[in-house]
Design an enzyme around this catalytic site. Structure first.
Site, PDB file in Angstrom:
ATOM      1  N   ARG A   1       0.847  -1.195   0.000  1.00  0.00           N
ATOM      2  CA  ARG A   1       0.000   0.000   0.000  1.00  0.00           C
ATOM      3  C   ARG A   1       0.887   1.253   0.000  1.00  0.00           C
ATOM      4  O   ARG A   1       0.939   1.992  -0.975  1.00  0.00           O
ATOM      5  CB  ARG A   1      -0.944  -0.025   1.220  1.00  0.00           C
ATOM      6  CG  ARG A   1      -2.096   0.950   1.150  1.00  0.00           C
ATOM      7  CD  ARG A   1      -1.717   2.345   1.523  1.00  0.00           C
ATOM      8  NE  ARG A   1      -1.179   2.430   2.891  1.00  0.00           N
ATOM      9  CZ  ARG A   1      -0.563   3.489   3.386  1.00  0.00           C
ATOM     10  NH1 ARG A   1      -0.374   4.564   2.633  1.00  0.00           N
ATOM     11  NH2 ARG A   1      -0.095   3.497   4.619  1.00  0.00           N
ATOM     12  N   ASP A   2       1.634   1.446   1.070  1.00  0.00           N
ATOM     13  CA  ASP A   2       2.427   2.665   1.186  1.00  0.00           C
ATOM     14  C   ASP A   2       3.504   2.705   0.101  1.00  0.00           C
ATOM     15  O   ASP A   2       3.800   3.772  -0.460  1.00  0.00           O
ATOM     16  CB  ASP A   2       3.078   2.705   2.581  1.00  0.00           C
ATOM     17  CG  ASP A   2       3.235   4.118   3.099  1.00  0.00           C
ATOM     18  OD1 ASP A   2       3.260   5.044   2.287  1.00  0.00           O
ATOM     19  OD2 ASP A   2       3.365   4.295   4.320  1.00  0.00           O
TER      20      ASP A   2
ATOM     21  N   HIS B   1       8.708   6.312   8.707  1.00  0.00           N
ATOM     22  CA  HIS B   1       9.444   6.372   7.441  1.00  0.00           C
ATOM     23  C   HIS B   1      10.901   6.668   7.761  1.00  0.00           C
ATOM     24  O   HIS B   1      11.207   7.335   8.751  1.00  0.00           O
ATOM     25  CB  HIS B   1       8.855   7.457   6.529  1.00  0.00           C
ATOM     26  CG  HIS B   1       7.585   7.020   5.868  1.00  0.00           C
ATOM     27  ND1 HIS B   1       7.498   6.714   4.529  1.00  0.00           N
ATOM     28  CD2 HIS B   1       6.357   6.787   6.369  1.00  0.00           C
ATOM     29  CE1 HIS B   1       6.270   6.338   4.242  1.00  0.00           C
ATOM     30  NE2 HIS B   1       5.553   6.372   5.339  1.00  0.00           N
TER      31      HIS B   1
ATOM     32  N   HIS C   1       4.139   3.733  12.955  1.00  0.00           N
ATOM     33  CA  HIS C   1       4.394   3.718  11.506  1.00  0.00           C
ATOM     34  C   HIS C   1       5.468   4.766  11.225  1.00  0.00           C
ATOM     35  O   HIS C   1       5.221   5.960  11.383  1.00  0.00           O
ATOM     36  CB  HIS C   1       3.070   4.051  10.807  1.00  0.00           C
ATOM     37  CG  HIS C   1       3.124   4.187   9.321  1.00  0.00           C
ATOM     38  ND1 HIS C   1       2.520   3.284   8.464  1.00  0.00           N
ATOM     39  CD2 HIS C   1       3.667   5.133   8.512  1.00  0.00           C
ATOM     40  CE1 HIS C   1       2.702   3.673   7.213  1.00  0.00           C
ATOM     41  NE2 HIS C   1       3.395   4.798   7.215  1.00  0.00           N
TER      42      HIS C   1
ATOM     43  N   ASN D   1       9.036   3.428   3.988  1.00  0.00           N
ATOM     44  CA  ASN D   1       8.883   3.056   5.385  1.00  0.00           C
ATOM     45  C   ASN D   1      10.171   2.422   5.890  1.00  0.00           C
ATOM     46  O   ASN D   1      11.049   2.057   5.119  1.00  0.00           O
ATOM     47  CB  ASN D   1       7.774   2.004   5.512  1.00  0.00           C
ATOM     48  CG  ASN D   1       6.448   2.530   5.057  1.00  0.00           C
ATOM     49  OD1 ASN D   1       6.175   2.542   3.878  1.00  0.00           O
ATOM     50  ND2 ASN D   1       5.639   2.980   5.984  1.00  0.00           N
TER      51      ASN D   1
ATOM     52  N   CYS E   1       5.145   9.199   0.153  1.00  0.00           N
ATOM     53  CA  CYS E   1       3.835   9.812   0.339  1.00  0.00           C
ATOM     54  C   CYS E   1       3.644  10.811  -0.785  1.00  0.00           C
ATOM     55  O   CYS E   1       4.516  11.651  -1.019  1.00  0.00           O
ATOM     56  CB  CYS E   1       3.743  10.516   1.687  1.00  0.00           C
ATOM     57  SG  CYS E   1       2.234  11.472   1.887  1.00  0.00           S
TER      58      CYS E   1
END
Ligand code: COA
Ligand code: ZN
Length: 311
Positions: A13-14, A211, A209, A251, A242
């Site tokens: 996803r990210d 990065h 979460h 991440n 992002c």
């Protein structure tokens, strides 16, 4: 404090949300299956956003259905609004990861509404899930992005993070995720914020979460673990970023994070050698994407016997 840590893969996803090329559905499913086989028990497999906004997730339904066929895997999905929740609910995902930003401007840029409107939408999502007649209700996770700073607003108030975390819990969140979306966090701030959140939200699971934008991802994860956090998002090979955070790299690297915890005696349930092999799927499918990771570069230390390997 528990000696077990859950590492949740979010690269699909990210990571994939900013990758230019479309990763074929079969490749996504091969990635999910291989990582699950390596011992990863929770994977964020897609985002329920408008496909015209992020075409990478046009196959979200097929990916979710494939992931749900894997026994023991918690298949989760990001949702930005009620419509996303409806899609996830219809498919039977295990968790709906709702996202809103602490920073007002980031929230406007990302989901086109104020934080107050996002909170109101979250209440509607909780009600939708609570009143649904589905065989298994998904957990609803309240996610707070830009909790350690914002590329648009700069500093973010720590008190505001706590305030919104409490608001999400009052609105009915089953779990929380506190995210350093743009890699502004540092270990001292991470310690303060997670401690303050944990002190104020009661007995509810809280995940972290991070990065690795400025190289502090692993240090921040360790700082959060020190406060008692035992659930972490990470991305295989550090794939990610992002769309509203220029320069935000991926991440924290899943393999490196698992190595960190295993080497400290915190069991992840992950077989690190097997996990490293899964990178080959990304390498083959996305040859132009820069992949990171210290463990992949240097290998496991000779004689390394973390929890999962010794088990
Ligand atoms: N899934 C699919 N379609 C959706 C949707 C969803 N979750 N949410 C809205 N839509 C559709 C609507 O049905 C509508 O379709 P129509 O034009 O055919 O009628 C259209 O998209 C516009 O709906 P609207 O409610 O006006 O949305 P918007 O254009 O204001 O966008 C978001 C709001 C939240 C959907 C969008 O900003 C978004 O997806 N943001 C998330 C971005 C992201 O993933 N960031 C990275 C993760 S942190
Ligand atoms: Zn992120």
């Amino acid at each position: 404090m528990s000696d077990k840590v859950t590492i949740r893969e979010v690269g699909l996803r990210d990571g994939l949300q900013i990758v230019k090329g479309f990763m074929p559905t079969d490749t996504k499913l091969a990635w999910i299956a291989a990582e699950h086989a390596a011992g990863v028990t929770e994977i964020e497999v897609c985002s329920f956003v408008p496909p015209r906004l992020i075409p990478q997730f046009a196959d979200a339904e097929a990916v979710v259905n494939g992931a749900l066929a894997l026994p023991g895997l918690a298949a989760t999905a990001l949702i930005p609004n009620l419509k996303g929740a409806e899609r996830g609910l219809a498919l039977g995902v295990h968790k709906l990861n709702y996202v809103m930003s602490v920073s007002e401007r980031h929230n406007l840029a990302n989901v086109r509404r104020s934080t107050q409107e996002s909170l109101d939408d979250f209440r509607r999502i909780v009600a939708l899930v609570r009143d649904s007649q589905v065989p298994r209700r998904p957990k609803v996770v309240g996610g707070l992005s830009t909790a350690f700073g914002c590329t648009l607003e700069g500093r973010v108030s720590e008190a505001r993070v706590v305030e919104l975390a409490v608001a999400l819990v009052r609105a009915g969140a089953d779990e929380l995720t506190i995210a350093d979306t743009v890699g502004y966090g540092d270990p001292a701030g991470v310690r303060r914020v997670f401690k303050a959140v944990l002190d104020n939200v009661g007995d509810i699971p809280v995940a972290a979460h991070f990065h690795d934008t400025r190289g502090l991802g692993i240090a921040n994860a360790l700082a959060a673990a020190d406060t008692g956090i035992r659930a972490f998002d990470a991305s295989l090979a550090g794939l990610g970023g992002c769309p509203h955070a220029p320069g935000a790299t991926g991440n924290v690297v899943t393999e490196d994070l698992a190595f960190l915890f295993e080497s400290m005696g915190l069991a992840t349930g992950i077989d690190l050698n097997q996990l490293l092999q899964v990178r080959k799927i990304i390498e083959a499918s996305l040859p132009d994407e820069p992949l990171s990771g210290g463990l992949a570069r240097a290998g496991l230390p000779r004689g390394f016997g973390g929890h999962a390997l010794a088990a």
